[in-house]
Write a protein that holds these residues in place. Structure first.
Motif, PDB file in Angstrom:
ATOM      1  N   LEU A 150       2.491  13.042   9.209  1.00  0.00           N
ATOM      2  CA  LEU A 150       2.282  11.722   9.817  1.00  0.00           C
ATOM      3  C   LEU A 150       0.805  11.378   9.935  1.00  0.00           C
ATOM      4  CD1 LEU A 150       4.730  11.724  12.850  1.00  0.00           C
ATOM      5  CD2 LEU A 150       4.661  10.001  11.047  1.00  0.00           C
ATOM      6  N   LEU A 151       0.022  12.371  10.320  1.00  0.00           N
ATOM      7  CA  LEU A 151      -1.412  12.118  10.539  1.00  0.00           C
ATOM      8  C   LEU A 151      -2.119  11.649   9.268  1.00  0.00           C
ATOM      9  CD1 LEU A 151      -2.373  15.062  12.903  1.00  0.00           C
ATOM     10  CD2 LEU A 151      -2.755  12.632  13.374  1.00  0.00           C
ATOM     11  N   GLN A 152      -1.660  12.139   8.119  1.00  0.00           N
ATOM     12  CA  GLN A 152      -2.287  11.714   6.863  1.00  0.00           C
ATOM     13  C   GLN A 152      -2.176  10.195   6.707  1.00  0.00           C
ATOM     14  OE1 GLN A 152      -1.028  14.220   3.422  1.00  0.00           O
ATOM     15  NE2 GLN A 152      -0.188  15.581   4.965  1.00  0.00           N
ATOM     16  N   ILE A 153      -1.069   9.640   7.208  1.00  0.00           N
ATOM     17  CA  ILE A 153      -0.868   8.186   7.117  1.00  0.00           C
ATOM     18  C   ILE A 153      -1.587   7.476   8.263  1.00  0.00           C
ATOM     19  CG2 ILE A 153       0.879   6.354   7.106  1.00  0.00           C
ATOM     20  CD1 ILE A 153       2.839   8.581   6.089  1.00  0.00           C
ATOM     21  N   LEU A 154      -1.384   7.995   9.478  1.00  0.00           N
ATOM     22  CA  LEU A 154      -1.968   7.337  10.654  1.00  0.00           C
ATOM     23  C   LEU A 154      -3.489   7.247  10.568  1.00  0.00           C
ATOM     24  CD1 LEU A 154       0.220   9.010  13.445  1.00  0.00           C
ATOM     25  CD2 LEU A 154       0.239   6.593  12.804  1.00  0.00           C
ATOM     26  N   GLU A 155      -4.113   8.329  10.105  1.00  0.00           N
ATOM     27  CA  GLU A 155      -5.586   8.335  10.063  1.00  0.00           C
ATOM     28  C   GLU A 155      -6.117   7.440   8.945  1.00  0.00           C
ATOM     29  OE1 GLU A 155      -7.351   9.586  12.605  1.00  0.00           O
ATOM     30  OE2 GLU A 155      -5.376  10.041  13.395  1.00  0.00           O
ATOM     31  N   ALA A 156      -5.385   7.344   7.836  1.00  0.00           N
ATOM     32  CA  ALA A 156      -5.820   6.437   6.762  1.00  0.00           C
ATOM     33  C   ALA A 156      -5.663   4.989   7.207  1.00  0.00           C
ATOM     34  CB  ALA A 156      -5.004   6.692   5.498  1.00  0.00           C
ATOM     35  N   GLU A 157      -4.565   4.696   7.884  1.00  0.00           N
ATOM     36  CA  GLU A 157      -4.360   3.321   8.382  1.00  0.00           C
ATOM     37  C   GLU A 157      -5.472   2.940   9.346  1.00  0.00           C
ATOM     38  OE1 GLU A 157      -0.455   2.895  10.109  1.00  0.00           O
ATOM     39  OE2 GLU A 157       0.400   2.271   8.179  1.00  0.00           O
ATOM     40  N   ARG A 158      -5.820   3.888  10.194  1.00  0.00           N
ATOM     41  CA  ARG A 158      -6.860   3.608  11.175  1.00  0.00           C
ATOM     42  C   ARG A 158      -8.225   3.456  10.488  1.00  0.00           C
ATOM     43  NH1 ARG A 158      -7.669   6.696  16.722  1.00  0.00           N
ATOM     44  NH2 ARG A 158      -7.556   8.574  15.476  1.00  0.00           N
ATOM     45  N   ASP A 159      -8.503   4.327   9.535  1.00  0.00           N
ATOM     46  CA  ASP A 159      -9.794   4.294   8.849  1.00  0.00           C
ATOM     47  C   ASP A 159      -9.970   2.996   8.051  1.00  0.00           C
ATOM     48  OD1 ASP A 159     -12.241   5.524   7.826  1.00  0.00           O
ATOM     49  OD2 ASP A 159     -11.170   5.585   5.908  1.00  0.00           O
ATOM     50  N   LEU A 160      -8.902   2.556   7.396  1.00  0.00           N
ATOM     51  CA  LEU A 160      -9.011   1.393   6.508  1.00  0.00           C
ATOM     52  C   LEU A 160      -8.620   0.096   7.195  1.00  0.00           C
ATOM     53  CD1 LEU A 160      -7.355   3.045   3.378  1.00  0.00           C
ATOM     54  CD2 LEU A 160      -9.793   2.587   3.679  1.00  0.00           C
ATOM     55  N   ASN A 161      -8.024   0.233   8.393  1.00  0.00           N
ATOM     56  CA  ASN A 161      -7.481  -0.920   9.094  1.00  0.00           C
ATOM     57  C   ASN A 161      -6.480  -1.690   8.223  1.00  0.00           C
ATOM     58  OD1 ASN A 161      -7.130  -2.440  11.335  1.00  0.00           O
ATOM     59  ND2 ASN A 161      -8.903  -3.775  10.975  1.00  0.00           N
ATOM     60  N   GLU A 162      -5.633  -0.932   7.546  1.00  0.00           N
ATOM     61  CA  GLU A 162      -4.585  -1.512   6.701  1.00  0.00           C
ATOM     62  C   GLU A 162      -3.296  -0.756   6.967  1.00  0.00           C
ATOM     63  OE1 GLU A 162      -5.226  -2.563   2.490  1.00  0.00           O
ATOM     64  OE2 GLU A 162      -7.264  -1.828   2.794  1.00  0.00           O
ATOM     65  N   ARG A 163      -2.165  -1.392   6.666  1.00  0.00           N
ATOM     66  CA  ARG A 163      -0.881  -0.740   6.864  1.00  0.00           C
ATOM     67  C   ARG A 163      -0.370  -0.125   5.570  1.00  0.00           C
ATOM     68  NH1 ARG A 163       2.096  -1.798  11.383  1.00  0.00           N
ATOM     69  NH2 ARG A 163       3.092   0.082  10.606  1.00  0.00           N
ATOM     70  N   VAL A 164       0.343   0.966   5.722  1.00  0.00           N
ATOM     71  CA  VAL A 164       0.993   1.624   4.589  1.00  0.00           C
ATOM     72  C   VAL A 164       2.462   1.197   4.590  1.00  0.00           C
ATOM     73  CG1 VAL A 164       1.789   3.885   3.767  1.00  0.00           C
ATOM     74  CG2 VAL A 164      -0.572   3.607   4.573  1.00  0.00           C
ATOM     75  N   SER A 165       2.968   0.773   3.433  1.00  0.00           N
ATOM     76  CA  SER A 165       4.389   0.370   3.413  1.00  0.00           C
ATOM     77  C   SER A 165       5.259   1.287   2.555  1.00  0.00           C
ATOM     78  CB  SER A 165       4.526  -1.073   2.934  1.00  0.00           C
ATOM     79  OG  SER A 165       3.881  -1.234   1.693  1.00  0.00           O
ATOM     80  N   ASN A 166       4.632   2.088   1.703  1.00  0.00           N
ATOM     81  CA  ASN A 166       5.392   3.011   0.852  1.00  0.00           C
ATOM     82  C   ASN A 166       4.757   4.400   0.915  1.00  0.00           C
ATOM     83  OD1 ASN A 166       7.130   0.983  -0.907  1.00  0.00           O
ATOM     84  ND2 ASN A 166       5.065   0.168  -0.715  1.00  0.00           N
TER      85      ASN A 166
ATOM     86  N   ASN B  47       0.837  -1.198   0.000  1.00  0.00           N
ATOM     87  CA  ASN B  47       0.000   0.000   0.000  1.00  0.00           C
ATOM     88  C   ASN B  47       0.871   1.247   0.000  1.00  0.00           C
ATOM     89  OD1 ASN B  47      -2.321  -1.567   0.138  1.00  0.00           O
ATOM     90  ND2 ASN B  47      -2.252  -1.632   2.384  1.00  0.00           N
ATOM     91  N   THR B  48       0.516   2.162  -0.886  1.00  0.00           N
ATOM     92  CA  THR B  48       1.298   3.398  -1.011  1.00  0.00           C
ATOM     93  C   THR B  48       0.417   4.579  -0.674  1.00  0.00           C
ATOM     94  OG1 THR B  48       2.659   2.429  -2.745  1.00  0.00           O
ATOM     95  CG2 THR B  48       2.615   4.830  -2.646  1.00  0.00           C
ATOM     96  N   MET B  49       0.983   5.492   0.085  1.00  0.00           N
ATOM     97  CA  MET B  49       0.234   6.688   0.425  1.00  0.00           C
ATOM     98  C   MET B  49       0.934   7.890  -0.184  1.00  0.00           C
ATOM     99  SD  MET B  49      -2.241   7.081   3.011  1.00  0.00           S
ATOM    100  CE  MET B  49      -3.265   8.554   3.037  1.00  0.00           C
TER     101      MET B  49
END
Ligand code: SAH
Length: 343
Positions: free
Chosen positions: A136-152, A102-104
């Motif tokens: 950071l929040l742009q990533i943290l909140e998307a991870e939380r919303d989707l329950n998925e991890r970002v790797s890139n 997953n890329t953000m």
């Protein structure tokens, strides 16, 4: 004095803050870990004594980013977020699913002052730069919303990352922190329109990120037509900085080239670009330009893209054409905020 932004701090810095408030240094680590586990209020710091939580809230704050809009592509599942920040300003981020993870795509500024003619983010200029926490929040909140991890991560959203240099460097170090998100720097691309002095500074940081250069033209005259930065630095100065970056870091550079029909997509442009980049440790990423409102730029025809690619390959250049994700949700950054603010 303004309050300390806890999410923009390393455990050590948090520890020092705790010591200055009469608490042991290890509390810093506890705060850091709680933040990455999702604490967005002082009540979430359950390992801290209650009285200290209150004291801390007088000295510090926990920033947040609220999801103001969320669009999910029906074609490929790409998710676009419009986040509202503490002062009501908004930024865009895009979550994309690729085979390699997953890329953000995140924003580094609200607006932008670089003025590129084809770009929606810069239409109303720069409002302000983002703090490390807001990236950071742009990533943290998307991870939380989707329950998925970002790797890139790609720093290719709104803003010019090198125009917000110190905060971007701190963000890179924070996002890479082992007990934080622990995302490898090699999995991060930083895209710039080419601030030569900052590229040299970045080369000296010793951070193995991938540098992407938004080139978009094969010569200075054409580049000046769409990118004001070309009046400050010539392509030759830019490429010299790129060579220094490659020498210092050993990392391949990626050149972004948005193909605009009749503007920079002619066979002669491809030859000139080929001569410019041939022999360099690089990769060229062709992006069919995304037409934006109030601009008459059109994306190149399929056969023009194919011809352009073929010519570049004769110069032994590694070329890819960017696959379009989220076509149905205006996934290119800047457009959603512009719509929201009626820019
Ligand atoms: N300021 C940085 C990063 C943000 S833009 C930079 O200039 O690189 C990310 C990429 O999207 C850049 O290559 C930018 O030139 C490109 N871009 C901007 N608007 C575009 C559009 N309408 N169509 C295609 N690419 C675009």
């Amino acid at each position: 004095m303004s309050k300390a932004d806890l999410l923009s701090m390393f455990p050590d810095e948090l520890g020092e803050l705790c010591v200055s408030l009469g608490q042991p240094k290890y509390r810093g680590k506890q705060i850091f870990e709680a933040l990455y586990k999702g604490a967005r209020g002082f009540d979430g710091f359950t390992s801290l004594p209650k009285a200290f939580r209150e004291r801390l809230s007088e000295e510090a704050f926990i920033p947040n980013a609220e999801i103001a809009r969320k669009l999910v592509s029906k074609i490929d599942g790409t998710v676009k977020y419009l986040y509202r920040l503490y002062d009501g300003e908004t930024v865009e981020s895009v979550f994309m699913r690729y085979k390699h993870g997953n890329t953000m795509c995140i924003s580094t500024q609200v607006g932008c002052r670089m003025g590129c003619a084809f770009c929606a983010s810069t239409k109303a200029g720069l409002v302000r730069s983002l703090a490390p926490s807001e990236m950071l929040l742009q990533i943290l909140e998307a991870e939380r919303d989707l329950n998925e991890r970002v790797s890139n991560i790609v720093l290719m959203g709104m803003g010019e990352p090198l125009d917000n240099y110190d905060n971007v460097i701190k963000f890179l170090k924070l996002v890479n922190y082992e007990s934080g998100l622990n995302i490898g720097l090699r999995h991060i691309s930083l895209s710039t329109c080419g601030l030569v002095d900052k590229i040299d500074r970045l080369a000296d940081e010793g951070l193995p990120v991938t540098l992407s250069i938004s080139l978009h033209a094969p010569n200075d005259e054409k580049r000046k037509e769409t990118m004001p930065i070309a009046n400050k630095y010539s392509i030759s100065q830019l490429l010299d900085a790129c060579k220094r970056f490659i020498d210092k870091t050993g990392r391949r550079i990626s050149f972004e080239y948005a193909l605009i029909s009749g503007v920079n997509d002619l066979p002669a442009d491809a030859h000139q670009l080929g001569k410019l980049l041939g022999g360099m440790l690089c990769h060229v990423n062709l992006i069919p330009v995304n037409p934006i409102k109030e601009r008459s730029f059109q994306s190149s025809e399929k056969n023009a893209i194919k011809a352009f690619t073929d010519i570049l390959e004769t110069y032994k250049i590694n070329v890819t054409v960017r696959r379009k994700l989220g076509a149905d949700i205006n996934a290119s950054c800047g457009q959603l905020r512009a719509e929201e603010n009626k820019i």
